[in-house]
Design an enzyme around this catalytic site. Structure first.
Site, PDB file in Angstrom:
ATOM      1  N   LYS A 175      28.697  54.595   0.864  1.00 42.92           N
ATOM      2  CA  LYS A 175      28.304  53.381   1.603  1.00 42.92           C
ATOM      3  C   LYS A 175      29.555  52.580   1.964  1.00 42.92           C
ATOM      4  O   LYS A 175      30.509  52.519   1.173  1.00 42.92           O
ATOM      5  CB  LYS A 175      27.356  52.574   0.709  1.00 42.92           C
ATOM      6  CG  LYS A 175      26.714  51.367   1.378  1.00 42.92           C
ATOM      7  CD  LYS A 175      25.690  50.708   0.448  1.00 42.92           C
ATOM      8  CE  LYS A 175      25.047  49.477   1.045  1.00 42.92           C
ATOM      9  NZ  LYS A 175      24.030  48.872   0.153  1.00 42.92           N
ATOM     10  N   SER A 208      19.520  48.012   2.181  1.00 41.98           N
ATOM     11  CA  SER A 208      20.655  48.072   3.079  1.00 41.98           C
ATOM     12  C   SER A 208      21.380  49.417   3.087  1.00 41.98           C
ATOM     13  O   SER A 208      22.161  49.672   4.004  1.00 41.98           O
ATOM     14  CB  SER A 208      21.665  46.982   2.697  1.00 41.98           C
ATOM     15  OG  SER A 208      22.146  47.187   1.382  1.00 41.98           O
ATOM     16  N   SER A 250      18.290  47.846  -2.497  1.00 37.42           N
ATOM     17  CA  SER A 250      18.953  48.554  -1.391  1.00 37.42           C
ATOM     18  C   SER A 250      19.234  50.029  -1.616  1.00 37.42           C
ATOM     19  O   SER A 250      19.620  50.722  -0.679  1.00 37.42           O
ATOM     20  CB  SER A 250      20.266  47.860  -1.039  1.00 37.42           C
ATOM     21  OG  SER A 250      19.993  46.764  -0.223  1.00 37.42           O
TER      22      SER A 250
HETATM   23  N1  GLN Z   1      16.767  43.364   0.953  1.00 35.84           N
HETATM   24  C1  GLN Z   1      17.428  42.629  -0.071  1.00 35.84           C
HETATM   25  C2  GLN Z   1      18.337  41.596   0.544  1.00 35.84           C
HETATM   26  O1  GLN Z   1      18.421  41.577   1.718  1.00 35.84           O
HETATM   27  C3  GLN Z   1      18.181  43.541  -0.991  1.00 35.84           C
HETATM   28  C4  GLN Z   1      19.459  44.030  -0.441  1.00 35.84           C
HETATM   29  C5  GLN Z   1      20.283  44.804  -1.415  1.00 35.84           C
HETATM   30  O2  GLN Z   1      19.793  45.310  -2.431  1.00 35.84           O
HETATM   31  N2  GLN Z   1      21.570  44.838  -1.154  1.00 35.84           N
HETATM   32  O3  GLN Z   1      18.956  40.828  -0.100  1.00 35.84           O
END
Ligand code: GLN
Length: 447
Positions: free
Chosen positions: A50, A125, A149
């Site tokens: 990532k 994400s 995410s």
């Molecule tokens: N969807 C969640 C957020 O936007 C989690 C994102 C993540 O785990 N990085 O904060």
């Protein structure tokens, strides 16, 4: 696609061929946009990474314009550990800007498509990592999970995604979103590969002050035959769609067939998780992102003085969702509102942790949805609040610091993968993987 376990046995010649093959397959699918770039340098088993995990001398941008041009000066600890174990980073995968989002649409590189249906999001994400593994363009990938995410894109794309206990995997070299919630974890084709990659990247690291002083490993002790007590959450799952409820029933049957004992439990209503998470995460994010000033990292805007340098660099460099969260985070930390929002969210966080502890007095694992629906269509979440609400089933795990693993259970009526997660006590990754392996065998999901 060959599994990680198999790939670890390949000769260097076979690995070279595999990598050449992967690179040419990736080049054939530009529309998927799973990778930002492919950087086939090392000699080990290729792992997709990532774009918020530092690989020395590679670009790293966290999906943001503000970091474009920045070159990582050192390896993240997980990358060092991978290199020592015969793995090598192979390309950066697309992600929501600064890991803020659930769809991978907020990346400055454009959206990533779901390999199961190009009209649907891959989740986020870590959507690029999930899509790469699901499309056969990666053996395995690293993601990061602050509020789901890793697990949610794994569920949307029909792969396995695991978030370790907070402190198990070093955050050194991970672009910080919300430091008290962030964990790096494996995204793989199956549970065993997740255990193998987890073993490789986990362990104590003095460079991360929140790293747990533990180095125990799981993959050589995996035992799917253990009989476990597993909690189900009949009321908690009411927020989920019929597809997810059907998968839930199917998983319960499978767990019973495998000889596990099912116990019905309840958790705090998931609606409290959303508020506690979005206050905590944005407060931490606003602080972490203050360092992007146009001077120390990445992109610098045109300006006539210092004040303009900060304002223009941040205004041009950050996207809309990131700006929204910076505003929200500053608001909840501002002096008049600190007690009403931030302090209260920390109290709720404790209650959430206690609720889990109560359930775990009686069970080994909890079975939970990952997301309330299958992958949504592009543009179908009409406002940010709708997107935040879609995180209801993943964020409490981060607030409580627990380990959890998402694995595919079945396909929905429309042919989209549905994943569910198992959640374990802090530091009980062994039971998490044992239970997940047992469920995976019994379910026998065919992508
Ligand atoms: N969807 C969640 C957020 O936007 C989690 C994102 C993540 O785990 N990085 O904060």
């Amino acid at each position: 696609m060959i599994t990680l376990k198999e790939a670890l046995k390949l000769s260097s010649k076979e690995l070279e061929d595999l990598k050449a093959n992967l690179a040419s397959e990736i080049a054939k699918h530009p529309e998927l946009n799973a990778y930002i770039d492919v950087n086939n340098v090392g000699s080990g088993v290729p792992i997709a990474v990532k774009d918020n995990i530092q690989v020395k001398d590679w670009s790293i941008t966290s999906g943001s314009k503000i970091l474009q041009g920045y070159i990582a000066p050192y390896n993240a600890t997980v990358i060092e550990k991978m290199l020592k174990a015969g793995l090598s980073p192979f390309g950066r995968t697309n992600m929501d800007e600064f890991a803020m989002g659930s769809t991978t649409e907020s990346s400055c590189y454009g959206k990533t498509l779901n390999p199961h249906n190009a009209d649907c999001v891959p989740g986020g994400s870590s959507g690029g990592s999930a899509a790469a593994v699901a499309a056969g363009l990666a053996i395995a990938a690293l993601g990061s999970d602050t509020g789901g995410s890793i697990r949610q894109p794994a569920s949307f794309c029909g792969i396995v995604g695991m978030k370790p206990t907070y402190g198990r995997v070093s955050r050194y070299g991970l672009g910080a979103y919300a430091s008290s919630l962030d964990q790096i974890g494996p995204m793989t084709q199956n549970v065993e590969d997740a255990a193998i990659l987890y073993d490789i990247i986990s362990g104590h690291d003095e460079k991360d002050s929140t790293s747990a002083d533990m180095n125990d490993k799981v993959s050589d002790k995996l035992n799917p035959a253990r009989k476990l007590r597993i909690a189900t959450l009949p009321k908690y799952i009411e927020h989920a769609s019929q597809d997810v409820k059907d998968a839930y029933s199917k998983a319960i049957e499978a767990l019973k067939n495998a000889g596990h004992t099912i116990v019905e439990k309840e958790l705090l209503d998931a609606k409290y998780d959303i508020s506690a998470y979005y206050i905590t995460a944005t407060a931490e994010a606003t602080t972490n992102l203050a360092r992007y000033d146009g001077i120390r990292y990445g992109r610098r805007a045109e300006c006539k003085d210092l004040k303009e340098l900060f304002i223009n660099s941040r205004s041009e460099g950050f996207g809309e969702e990131v700006k929204r969260r910076i505003l929200l985070g500053n608001f909840v930390l501002s002096s008049g509102y600190y007690d009403a929002y931030y302090v209260k969210a920390q109290k709720v966080r404790h209650i959430i942790k206690d609720e889990y502890a109560k359930v775990f007095e009686d069970v080994d694992l909890i079975l939970s949805p990952v997301a309330p629906t299958t992958a949504n269509r592009f543009g179908s979440l009409s406002n940010p609040i709708e997107m935040y609400l879609s995180d209801i089933y993943t964020i409490s795990v981060n607030l409580a610091g627990l380990p959890a693993l998402s694995l595919p259970i079945c396909k929905s009526a429309k042919g989209m993968p549905v994943g569910l997660q198992l959640i374990a006590k802090a530091y009980d990754e062994q039971t998490l993987f044992d239970g997940a392996l047992s469920l995976e065998k019994e379910i026998n999901y065919k992508g």
